[in-house]
Design an enzyme around this catalytic site. Structure first.
Site, short mmCIF file in Angstrom:
data_model
loop_
_atom_site.label_atom_id
_atom_site.label_comp_id
_atom_site.label_asym_id
_atom_site.label_seq_id
_atom_site.Cartn_x
_atom_site.Cartn_y
_atom_site.Cartn_z
N ASP A 131 -20.68 3.48 -11.60
CA ASP A 131 -19.47 3.04 -12.31
C ASP A 131 -19.79 2.61 -13.74
O ASP A 131 -20.71 1.83 -13.96
CB ASP A 131 -18.83 1.88 -11.52
CG ASP A 131 -17.36 1.73 -11.84
OD1 ASP A 131 -16.99 1.72 -13.03
OD2 ASP A 131 -16.57 1.62 -10.89
N THR A 168 -11.23 2.89 -13.59
CA THR A 168 -12.01 3.21 -12.40
C THR A 168 -11.23 3.96 -11.32
O THR A 168 -11.66 5.02 -10.87
CB THR A 168 -12.59 1.91 -11.82
OG1 THR A 168 -13.43 1.32 -12.81
CG2 THR A 168 -13.40 2.17 -10.56
N ASP A 334 -17.52 7.27 -13.87
CA ASP A 334 -16.06 7.40 -13.94
C ASP A 334 -15.53 7.26 -15.36
O ASP A 334 -14.45 7.75 -15.68
CB ASP A 334 -15.37 6.42 -12.98
CG ASP A 334 -15.85 4.98 -13.16
OD1 ASP A 334 -16.89 4.75 -13.82
OD2 ASP A 334 -15.19 4.07 -12.63
N HIS A 335 -16.28 6.58 -16.21
CA HIS A 335 -15.84 6.33 -17.59
C HIS A 335 -16.99 5.66 -18.34
O HIS A 335 -18.01 5.33 -17.73
CB HIS A 335 -14.60 5.41 -17.62
CG HIS A 335 -14.82 4.16 -16.82
ND1 HIS A 335 -15.67 3.16 -17.23
CD2 HIS A 335 -14.36 3.78 -15.61
CE1 HIS A 335 -15.70 2.22 -16.32
NE2 HIS A 335 -14.92 2.57 -15.30
N HIS A 448 -12.86 -0.57 -21.03
CA HIS A 448 -12.66 0.87 -20.99
C HIS A 448 -11.22 1.09 -20.56
O HIS A 448 -10.54 0.13 -20.19
CB HIS A 448 -13.65 1.53 -20.02
CG HIS A 448 -13.60 0.94 -18.64
ND1 HIS A 448 -12.73 1.38 -17.67
CD2 HIS A 448 -14.27 -0.11 -18.09
CE1 HIS A 448 -12.89 0.65 -16.57
NE2 HIS A 448 -13.82 -0.27 -16.80
ZN LIG Z 1 -15.17 2.13 -13.41
#
Ligand SMILES: [Zn+2]
Length: 512
Positions: A131, A168, A334-335, A448
């Site tokens: 993550d 997320t 995810d980012h 994010h």
């Molecule tokens: Zn995330």
């Protein structure tokens, strides 16, 4: 203002490419040898043309005596010899300075066809998510295990592009379904259904929220086995997927990363017909640290090193079982993450002279501003008033927020085709935050969720396994492509999605 925003975007893109060029300059690249070739070619051409010109001039000019003809003949022979040896020398230099393949060791020899399975009976995919693993974190510290996957596998050279919003839950579920959030329904980590008034939160497991067909459901539908060691949406019953005991772990952040890896490895100790064909593995780090300290802090470096050691644990376990080369390991994030310090704040209460954006209208403040005014208010009018205020120059940092009717958002964001998305969406510039009113709270950390075109929101994609070319770099792509990639590796039929049909074919090696 639009021009300003676009200019900022361009600056961001340029800034985004700078670190890349700096990073790529540390890797072995064919650029110097190409320059060498270019330097070589004109000079060798000049020599050859000299020789040709002299021979032409000699043949065309009458010779007064045989003596001078002899002398000229000798000069011609000598010149030709010099020209020929120079040509050979440059030909040698040219061929010897050809760009080397990225990984010159024998194990990295590029193959045109996928490699056959040696121990497993069927393809197996392990999808690993770290993550908030921002693209570039892999250069913060030695990451020998991730590097091994990269050098022996296929990597998105400038990172994996998240979907908007770069959060997320929307992104993990886009990876799992191949759908943009407007179509899979998880449009934010938290939102309200405007019809029922019910609120979605990250622990909501009611299938009504989770649309589309995630990979675990597709796998089971095709008569195969799936196992999920945490993944947003994996605990939700969908079709034939019932989150079966011992193949579907209920989220529990306190389970150590080691235990997660070991549990996945344990599946390979089962009889071959019981080994899941598709498995997920999820780590909360380095997102967990990124929110606290931003993207550039020793804590991030430590977290990245720990994730690398977990990948090492996974690789070692697969090797001990003799299946590492058979299994397709796909590592993604995810980012990305960006620092949010320096008082980069925009306060909605500052818009009061233009429009009163009541706190009750706001679904989420940041990093995606979502506003749903009550009936009786025209969203179009609210958008116009908000933008008027933001562009007036009288609202602190106002120029870093732009508000849209969702249907007017740039189409590349794919963020309008759902009732769950509020009618008014604000795009916030990288690193800024929207709050309702001024408080004494001094928040400094990382965030994010921003526009997925922002480079800092990019994450990683690495594919390693029989169908991934070794040492191959592919251009960045959106994570909605991963669904088709995985069903293609597993050779199963998938559900309709937003990925492109040709993507898997362009990335995977054809069958041997
Ligand atoms: Zn995330």
């Amino acid at each position: 203002m639009i021009v300003n925003l676009e200019r900022r975007k361009q600056q961001q893109d340029t800034m985004g490419s700078d670190p890349m060029s700096a990073l790529s300059s540390t890797k072995p690249t064919p650029i110097p040898t190409q320059e060498q070739d270019e330097q070589d070619s004109p000079s060798s051409k000049a020599l050859l043309s000299f020789s040709t010109d002299s021979s032409l001039s000699l043949s065309s000019s009458p010779s007064p005596s045989s003596c001078s003809q002899k002398a000229l003949f000798i000069i011609l022979i000598l010149t030709t010899c010099v020209a020929l040896s120079a040509s050979f020398a440059f030909a040698f230099l040219f061929f010897s300075s050809k760009p080397l393949p990225p990984n010159p060791s024998p194990t990295h020899t590029p193959s045109l066809l996928s490699r056959p399975l040696t121990k497993l009976k069927r393809p197996v995919v392990i999808l690993v998510s770290s993550d908030g693993f921002r693209f570039g974190y892999q250069f913060k510290t030695p990451t020998p295990h991730i590097s091994r996957l990269i050098s022996n596998g296929t990597e998105a050279e400038t990172g994996l592009i998240p979907v908007f919003p770069s959060l997320t839950f929307p992104n993990h579920y886009s990876i799992a379904t191949g759908l943009y959030p407007a179509f899979h329904g998880i449009i934010n980590n938290r939102f309200k259904d405007p019809l029922s008034g019910q609120e979605f939160y990250m622990g909501s497991h009611d299938p009504k929220w989770w649309l589309g067909e995630p990979l675990w459901e597709t796998v089971v539908k095709n008569g195969l086995k799936a196992a999920t060691y945490f993944w947003p949406g994996s605990e939700v019953n969908k079709g034939p997927w019932t989150c079966p005991l011992s193949y579907c772990m209920h989220y529990n952040a306190s389970v150590s990363f080691e235990d997660r890896v070991d549990a996945v490895l344990g599946y390979f100790d089962l009889p071959s017909d019981q080994i899941p064909d598709f498995m997920t593995l999820y780590f909360e780090d380095p997102d967990h640290q990124g929110h606290k300290v931003g993207a550039d802090d020793p804590q991030i470096t430590q977290a990245v090193a720990r994730i690398d050691s977990m990948m090492g644990r996974l690789i070692k376990g697969l090797e001990e079982r003799g299946v590492f080369e058979d299994v397709s390991v796909i590592m993604v994030g995810d980012h990305g993450m960006v620092g949010t310090c320096d008082k980069k704040l925009i306060f909605l209460d500052d818009l009061a002279p233009w429009v009163d954006v009541n706190v009750d209208w706001v679904v989420t403040h940041t990093p995606v501003l979502a506003v749903r005014p009550p009936s009786g208010y025209d969203p179009k009018e609210v958008v116009a008033k908000m933008n008027e205020g933001l562009r007036s120059g009288k609202v602190e940092n106002g120029k870093f927020l732009r508000v849209y009717l969702k249907e007017d958002l740039p189409s590349r964001l794919h963020y309008s085709a759902s009732d769950r998305i509020a009618p008014i969406i604000g795009l916030i510039e990288e690193g800024f935050k929207v709050e309702q009113k001024r408080t004494k709270r001094q928040e400094c950390g990382g965030s994010h969720g921003y526009d997925n075109a922002v480079f800092s929101m990019r994450t990683i994609f690495i594919g390693h396994g029989p169908q991934f070319a070794r040492g191959r770099k592919i251009p960045s792509f959106e994570n909605v492509e991963i669904y088709n990639l995985i069903i293609s590796i597993l050779k199963i039929k998938g559900a309709p999605n937003n990925g492109s049909a040709s993507f898997a074919q362009s990335v995977l090696l054809p069958a041997a």
